[in-house]
Enzyme design. Structure first.
Site, short mmCIF file in Angstrom:
data_model
loop_
_atom_site.label_atom_id
_atom_site.label_comp_id
_atom_site.label_asym_id
_atom_site.label_seq_id
_atom_site.Cartn_x
_atom_site.Cartn_y
_atom_site.Cartn_z
N ARG A 100 -4.38 -0.12 4.64
CA ARG A 100 -4.82 -0.64 3.17
C ARG A 100 -3.58 -1.26 2.62
O ARG A 100 -2.34 -1.01 2.74
CB ARG A 100 -5.13 0.72 2.35
CG ARG A 100 -6.35 1.45 2.75
CD ARG A 100 -6.97 2.40 1.69
NE ARG A 100 -7.53 1.80 0.82
CZ ARG A 100 -7.99 2.26 -0.50
NH1 ARG A 100 -7.54 3.52 -0.66
NH2 ARG A 100 -8.72 1.69 -1.55
N ASP A 244 -1.50 2.28 -8.13
CA ASP A 244 -1.05 2.24 -6.87
C ASP A 244 0.18 1.28 -6.59
O ASP A 244 0.59 1.33 -5.40
CB ASP A 244 -2.17 1.42 -6.43
CG ASP A 244 -3.38 2.36 -6.13
OD1 ASP A 244 -4.39 2.50 -7.09
OD2 ASP A 244 -3.66 2.91 -5.06
#
Ligand code: MRU
Length: 352
Positions: A100, A244
């Site tokens: 990711r 994030d």
């Protein structure tokens, strides 16, 4: 006030990542809330697949899972030193890193594991396992600390809205934004908790309200589209979210929809808080424009739980993160302290 003003364990029972000594067990978040099942990963490619397919998710949890993935990769290496082992496992690390792109905790954890291996001697197998455990332990401690720091900003009796899932499910435990909410509820500062659905993957409705229910914290679910209406009518004082990646100028990448919540909060005079461990701070990325935003399968928008809800032939676009500019953020809370109204100078002062 005592250093820890409440019993942490009372409000925090879920653990999504378990190391058994020879495998990694991940609470499979694709199956929640109706099945609580752990997925067993016996090698690093299984961990990479679990990260890519969202069996484990949330920036800190991805980093911790990847660290254990390195331990699994190293198990099969025949090496006399950490340096030799590092060379042997590097391809596996690259595959983990590619799982990711947006959450910096993944690359951060892998860099830390690389350093641990490079510095280790003949005992490199133990060293690499110790490092993965340290990453997990430090995350839990950081979350507890930032929970208290963040809750300290919230006036008694406040209402909060949160987005995505930032709880124990997304971390080693306690959570980031949800940790602030746990601490705030325990201290009587938060009177009302709202969680939005977080379309399209539904981290809010499938995970957050379930997690809060497990820990006895009352929460109200709203549609994502109800947030501005809620703010207008005054039931919330703070929007509290995770991150994030936090850039050197204070821009924050987080789950898609965070940016519009920040705009709505500023418009309605509500406060906006980002809670994240310092492992989410990326001082090497100057601003949010430079962050790679993950795009996932448009199919996530075209149906619900495998049942198609959209006519055939419709095109969809599915970016799963957005960037909230620093100017819309009232406070970034990390275990190192609080940066109010983040800007390059205040970020540098806190994170070097
Ligand atoms: O796609 P996900 O579910 O991994 O996205 C998670 C988020 O955006 C969270 O808000 C973020 O990782 C912080 S979790 C403590």
């Amino acid at each position: 006030m005592p250093e820890h003003s409440f019993d942490f364990d009372r409000y925090d029972r879920i653990r999504p990542i378990r190391w058994t000594g020879d495998a990694l067990e991940l609470l499979d978040q694709r199956k929640l809330p109706f099945a609580v099942e752990y997925l067993r990963c016996a090698d690093s490619d299984a961990v990479a697949a679990a990260i890519r397919d969202l069996a484990v998710r949330g920036a800190p949890a991805i980093g911790i899972a990847a660290a254990w993935g390195v331990v699994l990769a190293a198990r099969t290496a025949a090496a006399a030193s950490g340096q030799q082992a590092l060379a042997a496992v590097e391809p596996a690390l690259q595959r983990l890193n590619a799982a990711r792109p947006t959450a910096v905790n993944l690359a951060w954890a892998l860099a830390r594991m690389r350093r641990a291996l490079a510095a280790a001697g003949v005992d490199w197998r133990q060293a690499v396992e110790r490092e993965a455990q340290a990453i997990a332990d430090e995350d839990l401690a950081a979350n507890r600390r930032m929970g208290e720091l963040g809750a300290g900003l919230i006036a008694p009796g406040s209402g909060v809205l949160t987005h995505c899932n930032t709880g124990s499910l997304a971390t080693a435990g306690f959570g980031t934004a949800l940790g602030v909410i746990r601490a705030g509820v325990a201290q009587g500062r938060i009177g009302k908790v709202f969680a939005d659905e977080t379309r399209p993957w539904m981290q809010g409705s499938r995970l957050t309200v379930w997690e809060l229910q497990q820990d006895g914290i009352d929460a109200t679910l709203i549609a994502d589209a109800a947030a501005s209406h809620l703010m207008k009518h005054g039931d919330i004082d703070w929007v509290v979210v995770g991150a994030d990646r936090i850039c050197a100028n204070g821009d924050v990448a987080n789950k898609i929809g965070t940016y519009q919540l920040a705009i709505a909060a500023r418009y309605h005079g509500r406060k906006f808080m980002v809670a994240a461990p310092s492992s989410t701070v990326d001082m090497d990325t100057a601003s949010g424009d430079l962050i790679e935003i993950e795009e996932r399968d448009p199919g996530e928008l075209l149906g619900v739980s495998g049942t198609r809800t959209v006519a055939e032939g419709i095109r969809a676009w599915n970016p799963v993160f957005d960037v909230t500019p620093a100017e819309l953020i009232d406070a970034i809370v990390t275990e190192k302290g609080v940066v109010e109204r983040p800007a390059p100078a205040s970020m540098r002062a806190m994170f070097g």
